[in-house]
Design an enzyme around this catalytic site. Sequence first.
Site, PDB file in Angstrom:
ATOM      1  N   THR A 104      -1.973  45.690  15.726  1.00 17.89           N
ATOM      2  CA  THR A 104      -1.175  45.292  16.943  1.00 17.89           C
ATOM      3  C   THR A 104      -0.975  46.599  18.007  1.00 17.89           C
ATOM      4  O   THR A 104      -0.317  47.565  17.468  1.00 17.89           O
ATOM      5  CB  THR A 104       0.179  44.765  16.737  1.00 17.89           C
ATOM      6  OG1 THR A 104      -0.148  43.341  15.708  1.00 17.89           O
ATOM      7  CG2 THR A 104       0.976  44.134  17.850  1.00 17.89           C
ATOM      8  N   GLY A 241      13.393  39.419  11.567  1.00 14.92           N
ATOM      9  CA  GLY A 241      13.345  40.875  11.139  1.00 14.92           C
ATOM     10  C   GLY A 241      11.593  41.030  10.901  1.00 14.92           C
ATOM     11  O   GLY A 241      11.139  40.259  11.238  1.00 14.92           O
ATOM     12  N   CYS A 244       7.098  43.013  12.222  1.00 17.87           N
ATOM     13  CA  CYS A 244       6.352  42.914  13.533  1.00 17.87           C
ATOM     14  C   CYS A 244       7.370  42.583  14.764  1.00 17.87           C
ATOM     15  O   CYS A 244       7.401  43.222  15.573  1.00 17.87           O
ATOM     16  CB  CYS A 244       5.537  41.578  13.312  1.00 17.87           C
ATOM     17  SG  CYS A 244       4.428  41.918  11.814  1.00 17.87           S
TER      18      CYS A 244
HETATM   19  C1  UGA Z   1       4.859  37.040  12.895  1.00 14.64           C
HETATM   20  C2  UGA Z   1       4.132  36.062  13.801  1.00 14.64           C
HETATM   21  O1  UGA Z   1       4.476  34.842  13.506  1.00 14.64           O
HETATM   22  C3  UGA Z   1       2.637  36.180  13.244  1.00 14.64           C
HETATM   23  O2  UGA Z   1       1.880  35.270  14.162  1.00 14.64           O
HETATM   24  C4  UGA Z   1       1.917  37.691  13.707  1.00 14.64           C
HETATM   25  O3  UGA Z   1       0.809  37.662  13.297  1.00 14.64           O
HETATM   26  C5  UGA Z   1       2.799  38.689  12.931  1.00 14.64           C
HETATM   27  O4  UGA Z   1       4.274  38.560  12.958  1.00 14.64           O
HETATM   28  C6  UGA Z   1       2.258  39.903  13.018  1.00 14.64           C
HETATM   29  O5  UGA Z   1       2.401  40.244  14.291  1.00 14.64           O
HETATM   30  O6  UGA Z   1       1.596  40.626  12.133  1.00 14.64           O
HETATM   31  P1  UGA Z   1       5.761  37.328  10.416  1.00 14.64           P
HETATM   32  O7  UGA Z   1       6.715  38.513  10.880  1.00 14.64           O
HETATM   33  O8  UGA Z   1       5.053  37.591   9.221  1.00 14.64           O
HETATM   34  O9  UGA Z   1       4.786  36.801  11.587  1.00 14.64           O
HETATM   35  O10 UGA Z   1       6.765  36.126  10.143  1.00 14.64           O
HETATM   36  P2  UGA Z   1       7.429  34.648  10.935  1.00 14.64           P
HETATM   37  O11 UGA Z   1       7.061  33.530  10.306  1.00 14.64           O
HETATM   38  O12 UGA Z   1       7.034  34.926  12.535  1.00 14.64           O
HETATM   39  O13 UGA Z   1       8.872  35.218  10.787  1.00 14.64           O
HETATM   40  C7  UGA Z   1       9.600  36.342  11.439  1.00 14.64           C
HETATM   41  C8  UGA Z   1      11.035  36.611  11.284  1.00 14.64           C
HETATM   42  O14 UGA Z   1      11.589  35.371  12.357  1.00 14.64           O
HETATM   43  C9  UGA Z   1      11.578  36.208  10.029  1.00 14.64           C
HETATM   44  O15 UGA Z   1      12.689  37.081   9.634  1.00 14.64           O
HETATM   45  C10 UGA Z   1      11.968  34.584  10.195  1.00 14.64           C
HETATM   46  O16 UGA Z   1      13.218  34.408   9.322  1.00 14.64           O
HETATM   47  C11 UGA Z   1      12.581  34.740  11.517  1.00 14.64           C
HETATM   48  N1  UGA Z   1      12.531  33.165  12.346  1.00 14.64           N
HETATM   49  C12 UGA Z   1      11.211  32.661  12.288  1.00 14.64           C
HETATM   50  C13 UGA Z   1      13.612  32.772  12.579  1.00 14.64           C
HETATM   51  O17 UGA Z   1      14.892  33.521  12.551  1.00 14.64           O
HETATM   52  N2  UGA Z   1      13.714  31.397  13.151  1.00 14.64           N
HETATM   53  C14 UGA Z   1      12.705  30.869  13.143  1.00 14.64           C
HETATM   54  O18 UGA Z   1      12.601  29.823  13.812  1.00 14.64           O
HETATM   55  C15 UGA Z   1      11.481  31.362  12.913  1.00 14.64           C
END
Ligand code: UGA
Length: 424
Positions: A104, A241, A244
């Site tokens: 990224t 958090g 990413c």
């Molecule tokens: C994120 C993106 O979803 C991926 O598409 C991307 O490839 C990745 O970053 C990256 O840039 O490499 P990731 O950080 O692994 O993926 O996980 P997520 O499922 O997106 O969750 C990120 C954060 O958001 C977590 O802390 C999660 O608890 C929080 N979250 C997620 C919320 O607080 N509420 C939600 O409704 C969804």
Amino acid sequence: MAEFGHTVIGIEPDESKLRAFREGKLPFFEPGLEESLSKAVKSGNLTFQSAHTESSRNAHAHFICVGTPQSEGSYAANTTYVFSAGAELARWMSPNSVAIGKSTVPVGTAAELKKQMSEVAGFEVDLIWNPEFLREGTALNDSLHPDRLVVGGGTPNGISILKEVYAPIVKAGTPIVEMDLQTAELVKTAANSFLATKISFINAMAEIAEVSGADTVKLAEAIGLDERIGKQFLKTGIGFGGGCFPKDIRAFISRAEELGVGDALDFLRDVDAVNLRRRQRVVDLLNKELGTVAEKKIFILGAAFKPNSDDLRDSPALSVAFKLKALGANVFIHDPKAGEGVGKLHPELNVVDNLAEGFSMASAVVLATEWDEYKQIDPEVSGTLMAQKVVIDGRNVLEVEKWRNAGWKIYALGRSVANEVGGQ
Ligand code: UGA
């Protein structure tokens, strides 16, 4: 790539990681990935080297997958690893092979990288930007079954190699969107910024709900049923958090400023601020409930930034733990997979292996990462271990009525907070 039947060489300069990979062991937790790695290593499809060798000259495709963390003391992404990996690779590339960037990066990086690599290689390097959208916790499945392939730049030869590499994904009818390098870089940062904005939007609604008695979980359900809005990434709680979202929105702000259009992304500063306020909210609620958190024992359920991962980078759970610690609280933390990492990286926090032990010491409990095992906790049983039954559900996964009926005071962020405060 090895799962697809390709012969893959991984370059890993870190000696201890290299050793682990060669034995088919992962130096972090990701469901299903160690099994897949071990299978590929055993089959001989996947080998690892500490640096490029002559074998790199025979490769058709070279993937650049290094990290772009936030720079020390600034919002900008640190792209040093991308440029050094690219320069090294360029020394070993053949003219008919293609380099494929997955990292990224700030918009404009790939064009500069192509220029620098071409200078080193002595010919025009074929570079495609092909951002990765996998999520930790479901990484393997997301990689094998992505919902789209973004292909930025590249010659017809390079694009045809990329399609061969991804043959099973292409065959499955996955949409392939071809574009220029800059747009492909932006697709990734725009997607992450949009998702982070969705989360902060619902958490901003939580701030309103918490003082008005409304329920953000119901609100998210109702607005999410509108197909134009969609129900995903509207889970309210202590916010996002990981390695990413936080650094990507900051890097995007920084890049927009460098390009002279900082105003365009001013809203992302609010997205970041709303997100960080959620962590403070937990501390404020505990201070209010306990009089002060100083010298109180607080038990935190979860340390990883999300369940099914042991990644502690910019973890909201750890951030809450450090804030409490700074105020003089005695913090105990449990995590099914990240506990060992917390013990090593943050010895000042007390890691608890056993849930009952944590409950029996605590003045209050905070659920910070929604691991399945926390959803199964019996409030009747755990309640018998505590003198004062107070829980903050930072992820909205506990059944509020059930916990209340078992005599707990439950603050479900964005939901029952106003009721609890009003009831005091
Ligand atoms: C994120 C993106 O979803 C991926 O598409 C991307 O490839 C990745 O970053 C990256 O840039 O490499 P990731 O950080 O692994 O993926 O996980 P997520 O499922 O997106 O969750 C990120 C954060 O958001 C977590 O802390 C999660 O608890 C929080 N979250 C997620 C919320 O607080 N509420 C939600 O409704 C969804």
